[in-house]
Enzyme design. Structure first.
Site, PDB file in Angstrom:
ATOM      1  N   LEU A 172       1.134  14.142  -3.077  1.00 25.98           N
ATOM      2  CA  LEU A 172       0.780  13.746  -1.710  1.00 25.98           C
ATOM      3  C   LEU A 172       0.903  12.240  -1.540  1.00 25.98           C
ATOM      4  O   LEU A 172       1.537  11.755  -0.583  1.00 25.98           O
ATOM      5  CB  LEU A 172      -0.647  14.194  -1.403  1.00 25.98           C
ATOM      6  CG  LEU A 172      -1.287  13.616  -0.133  1.00 25.98           C
ATOM      7  CD1 LEU A 172      -0.502  14.016   1.107  1.00 25.98           C
ATOM      8  CD2 LEU A 172      -2.741  14.057  -0.023  1.00 25.98           C
ATOM      9  N   TYR A 173       0.318  11.478  -2.445  1.00 27.46           N
ATOM     10  CA  TYR A 173       0.337  10.029  -2.297  1.00 27.46           C
ATOM     11  C   TYR A 173       1.753   9.473  -2.375  1.00 27.46           C
ATOM     12  O   TYR A 173       2.123   8.577  -1.598  1.00 27.46           O
ATOM     13  CB  TYR A 173      -0.552   9.383  -3.361  1.00 27.46           C
ATOM     14  CG  TYR A 173      -2.001   9.803  -3.268  1.00 27.46           C
ATOM     15  CD1 TYR A 173      -2.616   9.981  -2.025  1.00 27.46           C
ATOM     16  CD2 TYR A 173      -2.756  10.048  -4.424  1.00 27.46           C
ATOM     17  CE1 TYR A 173      -3.943  10.372  -1.937  1.00 27.46           C
ATOM     18  CE2 TYR A 173      -4.093  10.428  -4.335  1.00 27.46           C
ATOM     19  CZ  TYR A 173      -4.672  10.598  -3.098  1.00 27.46           C
ATOM     20  OH  TYR A 173      -5.984  10.989  -3.013  1.00 27.46           O
ATOM     21  N   ARG A 174       2.549   9.988  -3.273  1.00 30.18           N
ATOM     22  CA  ARG A 174       3.930   9.512  -3.372  1.00 30.18           C
ATOM     23  C   ARG A 174       4.718   9.894  -2.117  1.00 30.18           C
ATOM     24  O   ARG A 174       5.539   9.104  -1.622  1.00 30.18           O
ATOM     25  CB  ARG A 174       4.597  10.082  -4.617  1.00 30.18           C
ATOM     26  CG  ARG A 174       4.055   9.549  -5.932  1.00 30.18           C
ATOM     27  CD  ARG A 174       4.030   8.041  -5.971  1.00 30.18           C
ATOM     28  NE  ARG A 174       3.906   7.547  -7.353  1.00 30.18           N
ATOM     29  CZ  ARG A 174       3.547   6.320  -7.673  1.00 30.18           C
ATOM     30  NH1 ARG A 174       3.251   5.440  -6.716  1.00 30.18           N
ATOM     31  NH2 ARG A 174       3.456   5.944  -8.927  1.00 30.18           N
ATOM     32  N   PHE A 178       2.691   5.758  -1.053  1.00 33.25           N
ATOM     33  CA  PHE A 178       1.776   4.927  -1.842  1.00 33.25           C
ATOM     34  C   PHE A 178       2.491   4.434  -3.106  1.00 33.25           C
ATOM     35  O   PHE A 178       3.176   5.191  -3.782  1.00 33.25           O
ATOM     36  CB  PHE A 178       0.527   5.716  -2.223  1.00 33.25           C
ATOM     37  CG  PHE A 178      -0.462   5.850  -1.111  1.00 33.25           C
ATOM     38  CD1 PHE A 178      -1.553   4.993  -1.026  1.00 33.25           C
ATOM     39  CD2 PHE A 178      -0.306   6.827  -0.136  1.00 33.25           C
ATOM     40  CE1 PHE A 178      -2.473   5.110   0.008  1.00 33.25           C
ATOM     41  CE2 PHE A 178      -1.222   6.949   0.908  1.00 33.25           C
ATOM     42  CZ  PHE A 178      -2.304   6.094   0.979  1.00 33.25           C
TER      43      PHE A 178
END
Length: 203
Positions: A172-174, A178
């Site tokens: 999710l973060y990638r 992020f």
């Protein structure tokens, strides 16, 4: 409590939580946290005072995903909380802020660069989806809603290191852009390695 369109069938329903609503659902939110993180039962009682204290920090906001129970609807309160996310404006004097500042300094960052990063940011403090509700992009929905219209220049978070960044949180973060700030960092009192990630706002 303002509903947010999830572009689905409104079940679960993503809502903003006021401070009062967050207090009312604190036990539910902490139960989701314990289940999502795989912590032993009872951990929630140790975390409750900290989550309650965070309510008083500048810029605090929270969103949650609610599933209607029985014949009720999420709007009338007959609902079960299955995901929670909250954060606030980072500032000197906060434990996490101090820990990250120290880690950046020891990793070789120049003071002016540290001040630039930590001078105006939103700390994504918690984002958890109950295992029974995972796999439906609820985490992404909550994160996008939480960061919508934030006035800060950037957002920072910490997440446990995992092999090959192979879990839902890392993906999710990638996916949302992020980038690495600190890797394999150990916060005081926790032997696990963490990554500190960040990106500019708005998303």
């Amino acid at each position: 409590m303002r509903p947010v369109d999830t572009h689905a069938d409104q079940t679960p329903l993503v809502v903003e939580l006021s401070a009062a609503e967050f207090r009312d659902r604190l036990h539910e939110a902490l139960s989701v946290y314990v289940a999502a993180m795989g912590y032993p039962h009872g951990t929630e009682y140790h975390r409750a005072p900290m989550w309650s204290e965070h309510l008083r920090r500048p810029g605090w906001c929270a969103v949650a995903a609610l599933v209607p129970v029985g014949d009720g609807s999420a709007q009338d309160g007959s609902s079960r909380l299955v995901a929670i996310a909250y954060g606030y404006r980072g500032a000197p004097g906060q434990w996490w802020h101090q820990q990250v500042r120290s880690g950046l300094r020891h990793s070789g960052w120049r003071r002016e660069k540290i001040d630039g990063l930590l001078g105006n940011y939103f700390e994504l403090t918690e984002l958890h989806v109950h295992p029974s509700a995972q796999g439906h992009q609820l985490g992404e929905t909550l994160l996008l809603r939480l960061l919508e219209r934030r006035p800060e220049q950037g957002v920072l978070l910490s997440t446990p290191e995992v092999t090959d960044e192979d879990n839902r949180a890392w993906r999710l973060y990638r996916r949302l852009g992020f980038e690495d700030v600190l890797r394999h960092f150990r916060f005081g009192g926790d032997n696990r390695p963490f990554a500190v990630l960040g990106r500019k706002l708005p998303l």
